[in-house]
Design a protein around this motif. Structure first.
Motif, PDB file in Angstrom:
ATOM      1  N   GLY A   1       0.935  -1.176  -0.137  1.00 47.17           N
ATOM      2  CA  GLY A   1       0.029   0.229   0.010  1.00 47.17           C
ATOM      3  C   GLY A   1       0.793   1.295  -0.141  1.00 47.17           C
ATOM      4  N   ASN A   2       0.271   2.292  -0.698  1.00 49.71           N
ATOM      5  CA  ASN A   2       1.219   3.503  -0.828  1.00 49.71           C
ATOM      6  C   ASN A   2       2.288   3.244  -1.974  1.00 49.71           C
ATOM      7  OD1 ASN A   2       1.574   6.428  -0.319  1.00 49.71           O
ATOM      8  ND2 ASN A   2       0.598   6.271   1.679  1.00 49.71           N
ATOM      9  N   ARG A   3       3.111   4.223  -1.970  1.00 49.23           N
ATOM     10  CA  ARG A   3       4.211   4.441  -2.716  1.00 49.23           C
ATOM     11  C   ARG A   3       5.460   3.899  -2.367  1.00 49.23           C
ATOM     12  NH1 ARG A   3       0.815   8.788  -2.490  1.00 49.23           N
ATOM     13  NH2 ARG A   3      -0.197   9.741  -4.312  1.00 49.23           N
ATOM     14  N   ILE A   4       6.250   3.373  -3.495  1.00 50.32           N
ATOM     15  CA  ILE A   4       7.516   3.116  -3.614  1.00 50.32           C
ATOM     16  C   ILE A   4       8.412   3.879  -4.385  1.00 50.32           C
ATOM     17  CG2 ILE A   4       9.159   1.192  -3.851  1.00 50.32           C
ATOM     18  CD1 ILE A   4       7.051  -0.789  -3.017  1.00 50.32           C
ATOM     19  N   ALA A   5       9.459   4.644  -3.764  1.00 47.67           N
ATOM     20  CA  ALA A   5      10.078   5.451  -4.934  1.00 47.67           C
ATOM     21  C   ALA A   5      10.737   4.606  -6.230  1.00 47.67           C
ATOM     22  CB  ALA A   5      10.941   6.245  -4.309  1.00 47.67           C
ATOM     23  N   ASN A   6      10.634   5.521  -7.327  1.00 51.40           N
ATOM     24  CA  ASN A   6      11.354   4.833  -8.490  1.00 51.40           C
ATOM     25  C   ASN A   6      10.821   3.700  -8.825  1.00 51.40           C
ATOM     26  OD1 ASN A   6      12.625   7.426  -8.867  1.00 51.40           O
ATOM     27  ND2 ASN A   6      13.983   6.742  -7.259  1.00 51.40           N
ATOM     28  N   ALA A   7       9.871   3.158  -8.404  1.00 44.71           N
ATOM     29  CA  ALA A   7       9.393   1.623  -8.564  1.00 44.71           C
ATOM     30  C   ALA A   7      10.395   0.616  -8.393  1.00 44.71           C
ATOM     31  CB  ALA A   7       8.808   1.743  -9.958  1.00 44.71           C
ATOM     32  N   SER A   8      11.350   0.722  -7.544  1.00 41.58           N
ATOM     33  CA  SER A   8      12.304  -0.199  -7.125  1.00 41.58           C
ATOM     34  C   SER A   8      12.639  -0.105  -5.680  1.00 41.58           C
ATOM     35  CB  SER A   8      13.533  -0.077  -8.081  1.00 41.58           C
ATOM     36  OG  SER A   8      14.277   1.023  -7.613  1.00 41.58           O
ATOM     37  N   PHE A   9      13.351  -1.397  -5.200  1.00 40.24           N
ATOM     38  CA  PHE A   9      13.888  -1.510  -3.937  1.00 40.24           C
ATOM     39  C   PHE A   9      14.738  -2.498  -3.908  1.00 40.24           C
ATOM     40  CE2 PHE A   9      10.317  -4.355  -3.931  1.00 40.24           C
ATOM     41  CZ  PHE A   9      10.829  -5.585  -3.194  1.00 40.24           C
ATOM     42  N   THR A  10      15.739  -2.493  -3.147  1.00 35.63           N
ATOM     43  CA  THR A  10      16.798  -3.408  -2.686  1.00 35.63           C
ATOM     44  C   THR A  10      16.567  -4.250  -1.501  1.00 35.63           C
ATOM     45  OG1 THR A  10      18.404  -2.306  -4.319  1.00 35.63           O
ATOM     46  CG2 THR A  10      19.331  -3.752  -2.794  1.00 35.63           C
TER      47      THR A  10
ATOM     48  N   LYS B   1      20.031  -7.708  -3.539  1.00 38.55           N
ATOM     49  CA  LYS B   1      19.266  -7.987  -4.795  1.00 38.55           C
ATOM     50  C   LYS B   1      18.208  -6.469  -5.153  1.00 38.55           C
ATOM     51  CE  LYS B   1      16.873 -11.104  -7.944  1.00 38.55           C
ATOM     52  NZ  LYS B   1      16.421 -12.363  -8.070  1.00 38.55           N
ATOM     53  N   THR B   2      18.262  -5.957  -6.285  1.00 44.45           N
ATOM     54  CA  THR B   2      17.170  -4.843  -6.863  1.00 44.45           C
ATOM     55  C   THR B   2      16.157  -5.372  -7.413  1.00 44.45           C
ATOM     56  OG1 THR B   2      19.015  -3.336  -6.671  1.00 44.45           O
ATOM     57  CG2 THR B   2      17.077  -2.761  -7.920  1.00 44.45           C
ATOM     58  N   TYR B   3      14.769  -5.299  -7.050  1.00 38.53           N
ATOM     59  CA  TYR B   3      13.653  -5.684  -7.655  1.00 38.53           C
ATOM     60  C   TYR B   3      13.008  -4.488  -8.260  1.00 38.53           C
ATOM     61  CZ  TYR B   3      14.565  -9.612  -4.784  1.00 38.53           C
ATOM     62  OH  TYR B   3      14.890 -10.901  -4.390  1.00 38.53           O
ATOM     63  N   THR B   4      12.526  -4.778  -9.807  1.00 42.32           N
ATOM     64  CA  THR B   4      12.080  -3.667 -10.271  1.00 42.32           C
ATOM     65  C   THR B   4      10.524  -3.874 -10.397  1.00 42.32           C
ATOM     66  OG1 THR B   4      13.896  -3.277 -11.754  1.00 42.32           O
ATOM     67  CG2 THR B   4      11.844  -2.481 -12.607  1.00 42.32           C
ATOM     68  N   LEU B   5       9.809  -2.791  -9.918  1.00 46.42           N
ATOM     69  CA  LEU B   5       8.299  -2.979 -10.207  1.00 46.42           C
ATOM     70  C   LEU B   5       7.477  -2.014 -11.313  1.00 46.42           C
ATOM     71  CD1 LEU B   5       7.904  -2.282  -6.145  1.00 46.42           C
ATOM     72  CD2 LEU B   5       8.203  -4.398  -7.259  1.00 46.42           C
ATOM     73  N   ALA B   6       6.221  -2.252 -11.316  1.00 48.91           N
ATOM     74  CA  ALA B   6       5.655  -1.230 -12.212  1.00 48.91           C
ATOM     75  C   ALA B   6       5.753   0.304 -11.671  1.00 48.91           C
ATOM     76  CB  ALA B   6       4.147  -1.882 -12.473  1.00 48.91           C
ATOM     77  N   ALA B   7       6.106   1.131 -12.545  1.00 47.33           N
ATOM     78  CA  ALA B   7       5.851   2.388 -12.298  1.00 47.33           C
ATOM     79  C   ALA B   7       4.325   2.873 -12.939  1.00 47.33           C
ATOM     80  CB  ALA B   7       6.943   3.238 -13.148  1.00 47.33           C
ATOM     81  N   ASN B   8       3.576   3.126 -11.897  1.00 52.93           N
ATOM     82  CA  ASN B   8       2.237   3.206 -12.118  1.00 52.93           C
ATOM     83  C   ASN B   8       1.609   4.627 -11.459  1.00 52.93           C
ATOM     84  OD1 ASN B   8       2.404   1.740  -9.667  1.00 52.93           O
ATOM     85  ND2 ASN B   8       0.026   1.298  -9.900  1.00 52.93           N
ATOM     86  N   ASN B   9       2.473   5.243 -11.019  1.00 52.29           N
ATOM     87  CA  ASN B   9       2.519   6.655 -10.395  1.00 52.29           C
ATOM     88  C   ASN B   9       3.526   7.647 -10.960  1.00 52.29           C
ATOM     89  OD1 ASN B   9       2.754   7.963  -7.202  1.00 52.29           O
ATOM     90  ND2 ASN B   9       0.693   8.597  -8.557  1.00 52.29           N
ATOM     91  N   GLY B  10       3.510   8.023 -11.912  1.00 51.41           N
ATOM     92  CA  GLY B  10       4.598   8.811 -12.330  1.00 51.41           C
ATOM     93  C   GLY B  10       5.751   7.860 -12.560  1.00 51.41           C
ATOM     94  N   THR B  11       6.689   8.318 -11.900  1.00 55.97           N
ATOM     95  CA  THR B  11       8.256   7.365 -11.886  1.00 55.97           C
ATOM     96  C   THR B  11       8.020   6.216 -10.810  1.00 55.97           C
ATOM     97  OG1 THR B  11       9.364   9.055 -10.737  1.00 55.97           O
ATOM     98  CG2 THR B  11       9.304   8.913 -13.170  1.00 55.97           C
ATOM     99  N   ASN B  12       6.847   6.552  -9.933  1.00 57.58           N
ATOM    100  CA  ASN B  12       6.535   5.390  -8.703  1.00 57.58           C
ATOM    101  C   ASN B  12       5.755   4.523  -8.659  1.00 57.58           C
ATOM    102  OD1 ASN B  12       8.443   7.468  -7.267  1.00 57.58           O
ATOM    103  ND2 ASN B  12       6.690   8.861  -7.009  1.00 57.58           N
ATOM    104  N   HIS B  13       5.961   3.311  -7.932  1.00 60.30           N
ATOM    105  CA  HIS B  13       4.920   2.380  -7.713  1.00 60.30           C
ATOM    106  C   HIS B  13       4.016   2.659  -6.757  1.00 60.30           C
ATOM    107  CE1 HIS B  13       3.899  -1.930  -7.866  1.00 60.30           C
ATOM    108  NE2 HIS B  13       4.120  -1.821  -6.494  1.00 60.30           N
ATOM    109  N   ILE B  14       2.738   2.562  -6.824  1.00 56.33           N
ATOM    110  CA  ILE B  14       1.719   2.532  -5.855  1.00 56.33           C
ATOM    111  C   ILE B  14       0.584   1.455  -5.780  1.00 56.33           C
ATOM    112  CG2 ILE B  14       0.163   3.771  -7.443  1.00 56.33           C
ATOM    113  CD1 ILE B  14      -0.552   5.849  -5.169  1.00 56.33           C
TER     114      ILE B  14
END
Length: 369
Positions: A97-106, A110-123
């Motif tokens: 729930g809520n936002r993850i910056a730049n649609a990624s986290f480590t 290991k870095t995981y890439t998510l969908a950018a569905n809120n501008g450049t962020n993931h929500i």
């Protein structure tokens, strides 16, 4: 004596309401799987409707100060409307729930890439989040009816690691409280932030929520960047439009754009921080609607709550009552861990590992005065 008996027979005494759960067809998934609507009732007459598509709260109906039962959450009329998509009118939000910056986290290097569905962020878990899923159901009938919904999110879904097993339970209590319990386990390290995104309108859909008096028992909140990602600061609410430590109408300072945070959120769209992070069930917020007399108390084990005031509602969606939902026609109290926690090491962790069990409880209790 005969006269008294006759009078007693003529007086119609309302039959006590029978608590329980009623199941009715609601629609079909595109692949043909049935979608049902479950109506939970208690002896006081309160009703909660939930569907196994997205684990949506379709409706909550509670009495006002005169006893009149009316809807107090936003929702659309048909399953087809939910399938088309809504501004999250009451589903379970996940994995995050809520936002993850730049649609990624480590995580663990290991870095995981998510969908950018809120501008450049993931929500809100991405475009295929838990609000789009078909959940399995089990029913526990009785004085306090409970609906349990289960979903297993496969490893890699929306970019998240691990097979995640999630259970959400909705219990309608005798005291007109809806208790939501969350439970999850994983087979790989992952991140998780579950919440419900119901929009409340305690007037019974008669007006916007700006006159609703709100108290939030928090003395800090999370300021954000212009893209609404937390800066990492836990800022005191004192002297700002974010101070709801005493009951204050939502609309009093919602347009105070001398505070740049109001500009960033187009009103309130921020996370408040509770002082205690001991996972105890605490009173986090109280809302009071003066015309209906309805009161909503929110209790949670979570460390924060996101207040969103329907700033982007624009009349596009019409509810079951035939009313178009305009700007600020509902407010959300999304109990959760903090936005962007996977990228903010100073925030309470949202990491879930194998062998651990995530558990969380939120209660929305209704009354009138």
């Amino acid at each position: 004596m005969q006269t008294l008996l006759l009078i007693m027979l003529l007086v119609q005494v309302p039959a006590p309401l029978k608590p329980g759960i009623e199941k009715t067809p609601f629609g079909q998934m595109p692949d043909g799987r049935p979608v049902d609507l479950f109506t939970l009732r208690n002896a006081s007459g309160m009703e909660v409707q939930i569907t196994n598509y997205g684990a949506y709260i379709v409706a909550i109906r509670t009495p006002d100060r005169t006893g009149k039962l009316e809807a107090v959450t936003l929702g659309v009329p048909t399953f087809a409307d939910y399938l088309k998509g809504t501004p999250s009118f009451g589903p379970v939000i996940g994995r995050y729930g809520n936002r993850i910056a730049n649609a990624s986290f480590t995580l663990d290097g290991k870095t995981y890439t998510l969908a950018a569905n809120n501008g450049t962020n993931h929500i809100h878990g991405g475009p295929g989040g838990f609000d789009k899923k078909h959940w399995s159901v089990s029913v526990i009938d009785g004085e306090e009816p409970t609906l349990k919904l289960q979903y297993t999110s496969p490893d890699g879904e929306e970019g998240y690691p691990g097979n995640l097993s999630v259970e959400v339970s909705y219990t309608l209590q005798r005291d007109n409280a809806l208790r939501i319990g969350y439970r999850a386990t994983t087979d790989k390290p992952t991140v998780l932030n579950l919440t419900n995104h119901a929009y409340f309108n305690l007037s019974g859909m008669k007006r916007d929520v700006l006159n609703t008096e709100l108290q939030i028992n928090a003395d800090r909140y999370l300021p954000t960047t212009p893209k609404q990602i937390p800066t990492g600061e836990l800022r005191p609410v004192a002297g700002t439009p974010f101070d709801f430590r005493r009951p204050t109408p939502i609309g009093n300072r919602i347009n105070d754009t001398t505070d740049v945070q109001i500009k960033y959120g187009y009103g309130y769209d921020h996370c408040w921080v509770f002082a205690d992070n001991d996972k105890s069930l605490k009173l986090g917020a109280v809302a009071y609607e003066p015309t209906s007399g309805r009161v909503l108390e929110m209790y949670t084990t979570e460390p924060g709550v996101q207040l969103y005031t329907g700033n982007h509602l624009n009349g596009k969606f019409t509810g079951k009552e035939g009313i178009a939902y305009g700007r600020r026609f509902g407010f959300c109290l999304e109990t959760q861990h903090f936005p962007d926690s996977p990228n903010q090491p100073n925030f309470p962790t949202t990491v879930l590992r194998p062998g651990q069990t995530f558990q969380s409880t939120t209660v929305y209790k209704f009354s009138a005065r």
